[in-house]
Design a protein around this motif. Structure first.
Motif, PDB file in Angstrom:
ATOM      1  N   VAL A  14     -23.734 -26.494  -5.416  1.00 30.59           N
ATOM      2  CA  VAL A  14     -24.074 -27.876  -5.055  1.00 30.59           C
ATOM      3  C   VAL A  14     -25.580 -28.093  -5.153  1.00 30.59           C
ATOM      4  N   ALA A  15     -26.357 -27.168  -4.620  1.00 31.44           N
ATOM      5  CA  ALA A  15     -27.817 -27.298  -4.664  1.00 31.44           C
ATOM      6  C   ALA A  15     -28.332 -27.253  -6.103  1.00 31.44           C
ATOM      7  N   ALA A  16     -27.782 -26.357  -6.905  1.00 38.85           N
ATOM      8  CA  ALA A  16     -28.213 -26.267  -8.307  1.00 38.85           C
ATOM      9  C   ALA A  16     -27.860 -27.540  -9.063  1.00 38.85           C
ATOM     10  N   GLU A  17     -26.682 -28.075  -8.822  1.00 40.04           N
ATOM     11  CA  GLU A  17     -26.291 -29.316  -9.507  1.00 40.04           C
ATOM     12  C   GLU A  17     -27.176 -30.486  -9.080  1.00 40.04           C
ATOM     13  N   ALA A  18     -27.559 -30.524  -7.806  1.00 40.91           N
ATOM     14  CA  ALA A  18     -28.468 -31.575  -7.334  1.00 40.91           C
ATOM     15  C   ALA A  18     -29.834 -31.427  -8.020  1.00 40.91           C
ATOM     16  N   PRO A  24     -32.918 -31.822 -15.532  1.00 43.88           N
ATOM     17  CA  PRO A  24     -31.846 -31.203 -16.324  1.00 43.88           C
ATOM     18  C   PRO A  24     -32.262 -29.993 -17.166  1.00 43.88           C
ATOM     19  N   ASP A  25     -33.542 -29.820 -17.388  1.00 38.61           N
ATOM     20  CA  ASP A  25     -33.991 -28.688 -18.213  1.00 38.61           C
ATOM     21  C   ASP A  25     -34.547 -27.530 -17.393  1.00 38.61           C
ATOM     22  N   TRP A  26     -34.213 -27.469 -16.125  1.00 36.29           N
ATOM     23  CA  TRP A  26     -34.728 -26.422 -15.254  1.00 36.29           C
ATOM     24  C   TRP A  26     -33.852 -25.175 -15.407  1.00 36.29           C
ATOM     25  N   ALA A  27     -34.391 -24.180 -16.080  1.00 36.90           N
ATOM     26  CA  ALA A  27     -33.640 -22.960 -16.382  1.00 36.90           C
ATOM     27  C   ALA A  27     -33.160 -22.250 -15.121  1.00 36.90           C
ATOM     28  N   ASP A  28     -34.013 -22.182 -14.090  1.00 35.78           N
ATOM     29  CA  ASP A  28     -33.618 -21.470 -12.870  1.00 35.78           C
ATOM     30  C   ASP A  28     -32.435 -22.133 -12.172  1.00 35.78           C
ATOM     31  N   ARG A  51     -25.904 -20.076 -21.118  1.00 34.85           N
ATOM     32  CA  ARG A  51     -26.350 -20.548 -22.432  1.00 34.85           C
ATOM     33  C   ARG A  51     -27.357 -21.687 -22.278  1.00 34.85           C
ATOM     34  N   ARG A  52     -27.047 -22.636 -21.376  1.00 35.74           N
ATOM     35  CA  ARG A  52     -27.959 -23.759 -21.140  1.00 35.74           C
ATOM     36  C   ARG A  52     -29.283 -23.254 -20.583  1.00 35.74           C
ATOM     37  N   ALA A  53     -29.214 -22.327 -19.646  1.00 33.10           N
ATOM     38  CA  ALA A  53     -30.435 -21.765 -19.053  1.00 33.10           C
ATOM     39  C   ALA A  53     -31.284 -21.084 -20.115  1.00 33.10           C
ATOM     40  N   ALA A  54     -30.638 -20.301 -20.969  1.00 37.77           N
ATOM     41  CA  ALA A  54     -31.376 -19.592 -22.022  1.00 37.77           C
ATOM     42  C   ALA A  54     -31.998 -20.566 -23.021  1.00 37.77           C
ATOM     43  N   ALA A  55     -31.319 -21.674 -23.262  1.00 40.55           N
ATOM     44  CA  ALA A  55     -31.896 -22.682 -24.163  1.00 40.55           C
ATOM     45  C   ALA A  55     -33.135 -23.321 -23.538  1.00 40.55           C
ATOM     46  N   CYS A  56     -33.146 -23.420 -22.221  1.00 40.38           N
ATOM     47  CA  CYS A  56     -34.298 -24.003 -21.518  1.00 40.38           C
ATOM     48  C   CYS A  56     -35.459 -23.021 -21.389  1.00 40.38           C
ATOM     49  N   ALA A  57     -35.154 -21.731 -21.416  1.00 46.95           N
ATOM     50  CA  ALA A  57     -36.188 -20.691 -21.264  1.00 46.95           C
ATOM     51  C   ALA A  57     -35.962 -19.596 -22.302  1.00 46.95           C
ATOM     52  N   PRO A  58     -36.215 -19.910 -23.575  1.00 47.87           N
ATOM     53  CA  PRO A  58     -35.883 -18.971 -24.648  1.00 47.87           C
ATOM     54  C   PRO A  58     -36.648 -17.642 -24.613  1.00 47.87           C
ATOM     55  N   ASP A  59     -37.743 -17.577 -23.871  1.00 49.23           N
ATOM     56  CA  ASP A  59     -38.518 -16.333 -23.818  1.00 49.23           C
ATOM     57  C   ASP A  59     -38.152 -15.434 -22.646  1.00 49.23           C
ATOM     58  N   ASP A  60     -37.218 -15.854 -21.815  1.00 49.23           N
ATOM     59  CA  ASP A  60     -36.817 -15.093 -20.632  1.00 49.23           C
ATOM     60  C   ASP A  60     -35.786 -14.043 -21.033  1.00 49.23           C
ATOM     61  N   LEU A  61     -36.248 -12.807 -21.192  1.00 53.49           N
ATOM     62  CA  LEU A  61     -35.365 -11.726 -21.661  1.00 53.49           C
ATOM     63  C   LEU A  61     -34.309 -11.350 -20.634  1.00 53.49           C
TER      64      LEU A  61
END
Length: 119
Positions: A14-18, A24-28, A51-61
């Motif tokens: 719920v918190a993450a969706e809020a 909308p582009d917050w990877a965390d 997948r969405r998170a990785a698209a928002c932060a492509p350098d986060d290994l």
């Protein structure tokens, strides 16, 4: 993340969706939602979230590693579903095959939604 650490997964979703509604582009936030979904056994939703998170932060290994692990689980789940349905279809009698397909579908549903632990 703090809610996940406290094993409050629903509240974490719920918190993450809020947070995602505001940013909308917050990877965390995508990562937190994906982790919580994975804790609920929602493998496909978790993989999509990673997948969405990785698209928002492509350098986060580390995030890519989590995404790859979730995608691998998603692939294993799909393969298990295919195998169960193929086994169900292998029956010689059409009525038995239909019963087996129903049983396989129920097992697949159980794989998607494992029983929740009650504290």
């Amino acid at each position: 993340q703090a809610l996940l650490g406290l094993d409050r997964c629903f509240e974490a979703v719920v918190a993450a969706e809020a947070a995602l509604a505001r940013k909308p582009d917050w990877a965390d936030a995508h990562r937190t939602r994906a982790r919580a979904l994975l804790n609920f056994g929602e493998v496909e939703g978790a993989a999509a979230g990673f997948r969405r998170a990785a698209a928002c932060a492509p350098d986060d290994l580390e995030l890519k590693d989590e995404m790859n692990a979730a995608v691998e689980l998603e692939d294993q789940l799909r393969e298990a579903r295919r195998e169960r349905m193929a086994q169900a279809d292998a029956a010689d009698d059409p009525d038995v095959a239909e019963v087996n397909r129903c049983k396989a579908a129920l097992r697949c549903m159980a794989m998607d939604h494992p029983p929740m632990a009650i504290d």
